[in-house]
Design a protein around this motif. Structure first.
Motif, short mmCIF file in Angstrom:
data_model
loop_
_atom_site.label_atom_id
_atom_site.label_comp_id
_atom_site.label_asym_id
_atom_site.label_seq_id
_atom_site.Cartn_x
_atom_site.Cartn_y
_atom_site.Cartn_z
N ARG B 37 0.80 -1.08 0.04
CA ARG B 37 -0.12 -0.02 -0.15
C ARG B 37 0.71 1.20 -0.04
NH1 ARG B 37 -2.34 0.95 5.73
NH2 ARG B 37 -0.27 1.57 5.87
N ASP B 38 1.98 1.17 0.97
CA ASP B 38 2.79 2.40 1.19
C ASP B 38 3.70 2.65 -0.23
OD1 ASP B 38 1.52 2.74 3.33
OD2 ASP B 38 3.31 1.85 4.73
N ALA B 39 3.84 1.67 -0.98
CA ALA B 39 4.75 1.67 -2.07
C ALA B 39 3.65 2.40 -3.28
CB ALA B 39 5.21 0.29 -2.64
N GLY B 40 2.77 2.52 -3.03
CA GLY B 40 1.65 3.27 -3.88
C GLY B 40 1.16 2.32 -4.94
N TYR B 41 1.02 1.01 -4.91
CA TYR B 41 0.38 0.31 -6.25
C TYR B 41 -1.07 0.39 -5.99
CZ TYR B 41 4.77 -2.13 -7.01
OH TYR B 41 5.93 -2.56 -7.37
N ARG B 42 -1.87 0.42 -7.12
CA ARG B 42 -3.10 0.41 -7.07
C ARG B 42 -3.85 -0.88 -7.38
NH1 ARG B 42 -4.91 5.48 -6.44
NH2 ARG B 42 -7.01 5.02 -7.42
N TRP B 43 -3.20 -1.38 -8.41
CA TRP B 43 -3.91 -2.67 -9.10
C TRP B 43 -3.42 -3.75 -8.20
CZ3 TRP B 43 -8.43 -2.59 -11.85
CH2 TRP B 43 -8.76 -1.46 -12.47
N PHE B 167 -2.21 -14.95 -0.18
CA PHE B 167 -1.45 -14.21 -1.28
C PHE B 167 -1.60 -12.78 -1.55
CE2 PHE B 167 -2.60 -18.82 -2.25
CZ PHE B 167 -1.19 -19.30 -2.80
N ILE B 168 -0.55 -12.21 -2.10
CA ILE B 168 -0.52 -10.88 -2.59
C ILE B 168 -0.51 -10.92 -4.21
CG2 ILE B 168 0.50 -8.50 -2.82
CD1 ILE B 168 0.75 -8.66 0.12
N VAL B 169 -1.44 -10.25 -4.89
CA VAL B 169 -1.04 -10.20 -6.35
C VAL B 169 -1.04 -8.71 -6.87
CG1 VAL B 169 -2.31 -10.67 -8.60
CG2 VAL B 169 -2.50 -12.37 -6.53
N ILE B 170 0.08 -8.61 -7.39
CA ILE B 170 0.21 -7.24 -7.86
C ILE B 170 -0.25 -7.30 -9.73
CG2 ILE B 170 1.54 -5.02 -8.46
CD1 ILE B 170 2.89 -5.79 -5.90
N GLU B 171 -1.13 -6.47 -10.33
CA GLU B 171 -1.35 -6.85 -11.24
C GLU B 171 -0.52 -6.22 -12.53
OE1 GLU B 171 -5.44 -6.51 -12.39
OE2 GLU B 171 -6.20 -7.21 -10.51
N SER B 172 -0.19 -6.64 -13.78
CA SER B 172 0.65 -6.10 -14.70
C SER B 172 0.31 -4.93 -15.02
CB SER B 172 1.12 -7.21 -15.64
OG SER B 172 -0.26 -7.25 -16.13
N ARG B 173 -1.18 -4.48 -15.06
CA ARG B 173 -1.50 -3.21 -15.43
C ARG B 173 -1.42 -1.99 -14.38
NH1 ARG B 173 -8.10 -4.17 -14.87
NH2 ARG B 173 -8.10 -5.64 -13.33
N ASP B 174 -0.95 -2.06 -13.37
CA ASP B 174 -0.46 -1.13 -12.33
C ASP B 174 0.55 -0.34 -13.07
OD1 ASP B 174 -0.86 -0.74 -9.22
OD2 ASP B 174 1.10 0.01 -10.03
N PRO B 175 0.47 0.88 -13.11
CA PRO B 175 1.47 1.71 -13.59
C PRO B 175 2.92 1.71 -12.97
CG PRO B 175 -0.24 3.26 -12.51
CD PRO B 175 -0.71 1.84 -12.47
N ARG B 176 2.97 1.19 -11.76
CA ARG B 176 4.30 0.93 -11.19
C ARG B 176 4.58 -0.55 -11.23
NH1 ARG B 176 5.28 4.88 -7.02
NH2 ARG B 176 3.95 6.36 -7.13
N PHE B 177 4.10 -1.31 -12.11
CA PHE B 177 4.42 -2.92 -12.08
C PHE B 177 5.64 -2.62 -13.25
CE2 PHE B 177 4.37 -6.83 -14.20
CZ PHE B 177 4.05 -7.86 -13.33
N PHE B 178 6.63 -3.37 -12.99
CA PHE B 178 7.91 -3.56 -13.50
C PHE B 178 8.46 -5.15 -13.21
CE2 PHE B 178 7.86 0.96 -13.78
CZ PHE B 178 8.09 1.11 -15.01
#
Lengths: 506, 199
Positions: B37-43, B167-178
């Motif tokens: 959350r603090d890292a600013g991910y949204r998706w 699980f935590i899933v960070i989706e690839s459509r997140d602008p911060r996703f690399f």
């Protein structure tokens, strides 16, 4: 007995060396454990799912299913016969136009009430012990309401006109009469069934997803997959899910109180002596909860034994239910005596006669069966030894079920048989069709319940997990001194945190 | 197009739904969620076998508007209940509701035509009925369910999300996703395993 891996430590009740944990004692400042012998989440999953996943259910299941299914056949025969021959095949006569049909209707609706009480009211009161029993109590509610709905449907005489109960535009421009309690009943019972079904289904979604993710066969994967709606345990979903569940509980609480109140209006709004009393709504609701909890105990005792659920439906759950039976039994006893008092205090001749006649008239035996089963016998639950004795509570729960059936019989038949004018009096004797239809409704209930036990999770898996101390992220086991941060805490998870380990638990 | 070469497809060709990080207990999941959350991910989302209390705050999930919508559904039920009874039992109006229907002014036991007290039970039941249907229906609608073909449901590891894994899933459509950087980040949160989920 069935294909359960013997290495599993989570087969609970099937193991001969099962030790029943006495968690009924109250220790101030400490919450009693609601789950015994288990400290890992997947033990709960396995123990609940093994019933639906086993190749074959225990022999007793087959025996019970065969009996229930043949009773359903009997029900089908009786109902068909009734449709062809008319309601004259029942023992009804001129003053007694309602007898076994409405007795069974009120009895079954009453049975349903415990399920909603457990799922809704105990949820609002944050009674976490409800999680062990809510799923099958809710299932019991739905099946009981199905049985209840059958009777008004078939007793209308001309069943092909049963749609007159609903406000459907028709060629006669005719509408239901909305000032009649009988019509309120249609809406109350219909709403009650729908809301109970929704409540049950919403609770089932995460557990169906668990079964889907464990399913091996294609049919199971498809069926559980379809009905779990693609649930994937997302926390954003859980957030709305929990909100919806809370709303359903808040809506069901007044609903459950209203349903049996409306059922009691069928009688109380009329002017018949013995029916025309204002105590009926609360008295019916208390009686409904009383009989419903008795039925939950009747079903829980064999189910936990047969399907190895003793770790989740513990002695404490049963003890709590027996306490509720005791309380509601006392309420019902109070209502019986208050009815008598008001009949005398009112000074109304017919009221006074109706109650004396109830206890000493032609149906005196039914009245005294009712009093001894509903008021006297439950007093034994004051003793903890009886509350926590499995065989005794089973017998007492059966006694209460019988008593509550007779209560409805006494109210309905004794009031109708002896009304204002002695020349119109008569005596109701049930025919074999009456008896068989009643037995058949028990068969229908049993069949549905046994199918539920076999194919659906009998205990709310996700909810049980959430009540375990390990489910709390701040539980001390997750913050053991040796592990700071996330990495080390998994070891702490497997260091046995509970003192309730049985010798046979691995 | 399945060919013999298909067993080793180039990783770049496959679209990635997101990165899946596995945790073994709710406590480490919660700490990790706070950091995501603090890292600013949204998706992104957490997937748990049961509702973990406090995770909403840890993830920064906003309160749902569901109760307000359900209130609306309840009011609809109240109105339907009243209009239905007042129309059918207290009026002689004709109106078109798919077919032409006409009300019938019932005169029963000397009660007034518009006898509100006698209408209350049905109004109440319909209020509860529509609220309950609304609560469940809108909950599913807001959650985007049913969704039977979600990429996560095809993942073997994810099967335990309904059992005992978190699980935590960070989706690839997140602008911060690399892919590489996000993978490093998830590993630094104490995830037991981090793997890509195919879209």
């Amino acid at each position: 007995m069935s294909a359960i891996p013997s290495s599993s430590s989570a087969t609970g009740g099937r193991l001969p060396g099962f030790v029943e944990v006495d968690n009924t004692a109250e220790t101030p400042g400490r919450r009693a454990t609601l789950v015994s012998h288990m400290d890992r989440f997947n033990q709960v999953t396995r123990q609940v799912c093994q019933v639906a996943e086993s190749k074959r259910p225990p022999f007793a299941w087959y025996a019970a299913f065969a009996v229930s299914l043949s009773l359903v056949g009997l029900l089908g025969f009786c109902v068909t016969y009734l449709f062809f021959a008319g309601v004259g095949v029942w023992g009804l006569n001129n003053p007694v136009m309602w007898a076994f049909d409405i007795t069974n209707f009120v009895f079954w609706v009453g049975i349903g009430h415990a399920g909603t009480l457990i799922s809704a009211i105990l949820f609002l009161f944050r009674q976490k012990w409800r999680t062990g029993i809510n799923r099958f109590a809710e299932a019991m509610t739905i099946f009981a309401v199905i049985c209840a709905g059958l009777f008004p449907g078939i007793h209308v005489g001309r069943v092909w006109l049963a749609y007159w109960l609903f406000p459907i535009p028709n060629q006669m421009d005719m509408w239901p009469q909305f000032r009649s309690p009988l019509l309120w009943d249609v809406f109350a019972v219909g709403t009650y069934f729908t809301v109970s079904l929704l409540f049950w289904y919403v609770g089932l979604i995460p557990d169906l997803a668990t079964l889907r993710d464990r399913a091996k066969g294609t049919i199971q994967q498809f069926a559980y997959g379809l009905f779990s709606l693609g649930w994937r345990g997302s926390n954003r979903h859980w957030h709305r899910y929990e909100r919806a569940y809370l709303l359903l509980a808040a809506l069901s609480t007044p609903l459950v109180l209203s349903v049996h109140s409306v059922v009691s209006f069928d009688f109380a709004v009329s002017q018949l002596p013995g029916w025309h009393t204002t105590i009926f709504p609360p008295y019916f609701v208390a009686g409904a909860i009383f009989s419903g909890f008795a039925m939950v105990v009747t079903l829980a005792v064999p189910a936990r034994q047969l399907f190895g659920l003793k770790d989740m439906i513990t002695l404490r759950h049963l003890d709590n239910m027996n306490k509720i039976i005791l309380v509601t039994g006392c309420m019902v006893g109070y209502a019986y005596s208050m009815e008598f008092f008001i009949a005398w205090y009112s000074g109304a001749l017919y009221e006074k006669f109706a109650f004396v006649n109830r206890a000493f008239g032609q149906y005196w035996w039914a009245y005294w069966i009712m009093v001894s089963c509903n008021v006297i016998t439950p007093q034994l639950f004051w003793f903890k030894a009886i509350r926590t004795s499995i065989p005794l509570m089973f017998i007492l729960s059966l006694v209460v079920n019988i008593g509550m059936w007779f209560e409805r019989f006494v109210i309905i038949v004794s009031s109708l048989a002896n009304d204002f004018i002695p020349t119109s009096w008569d005596f109701f004797t049930p025919t074999w069709v009456d008896m068989s239809t009643m037995l058949g409704s028990f068969g229908l209930f049993g069949t549905l319940f046994l199918l539920f036990c076999r194919y659906l999770p009998m205990v709310a898996i996700a909810e049980i997990k959430a009540t375990m101390p390990q489910a709390n992220p701040h539980w001390e086991g997750w913050h053991a001194p040796t592990s700071h941060g996330g990495a080390g805490s998994a070891q702490a998870a497997h260091a046995s945190p509970s003192a309730t380990h049985a010798p046979d638990a691995s | 197009m399945t060919t013999t070469h298909a067993s080793t497809p180039p990783a770049t060709r496959r679209r990635v739904h997101g990165l899946l990080a596995e945790f073994h207990d709710p406590a480490s999941l919660m700490h990790a969620a706070e950091k995501v959350r603090d890292a600013g991910y949204r998706w992104w989302d957490c997937h748990t076998p049961f509702a973990v209390h406090g995770l909403d705050q840890a993830m920064g999930v906003q309160r749902t508007i569901l109760p307000i919508l359900v209130f609306g559904a309840g009011l609809t039920g109240t109105s339907i209940g009243f209009i239905l009874q007042a129309f059918t039992n207290s009026s002689s109006l004709s109106l078109w509701a798919l077919v032409w229907v006409t009300g019938y002014p019932f005169l029963i036991s000397g009660k007034p035509l518009l006898s509100l007290p006698a209408f209350i039970p049905v109004i109440f039941e319909l209020t509860v009925l529509l609220s309950a249907l609304g609560a469940v229906g809108l909950m599913l609608l807001l959650n985007g369910l049913p969704w039977l073909s979600h990429p996560l449901l095809a993942n073997k590891r994810f099967l335990r999300a309904t059992d005992d894994r978190f699980f935590i899933v960070i989706e690839s459509r997140d602008p911060r996703f690399f892919r590489s950087r996000t993978e490093e980040f998830l590993k630094s949160l104490g995830a037991k395993v981090v793997e890509a989920v195919e879209a």
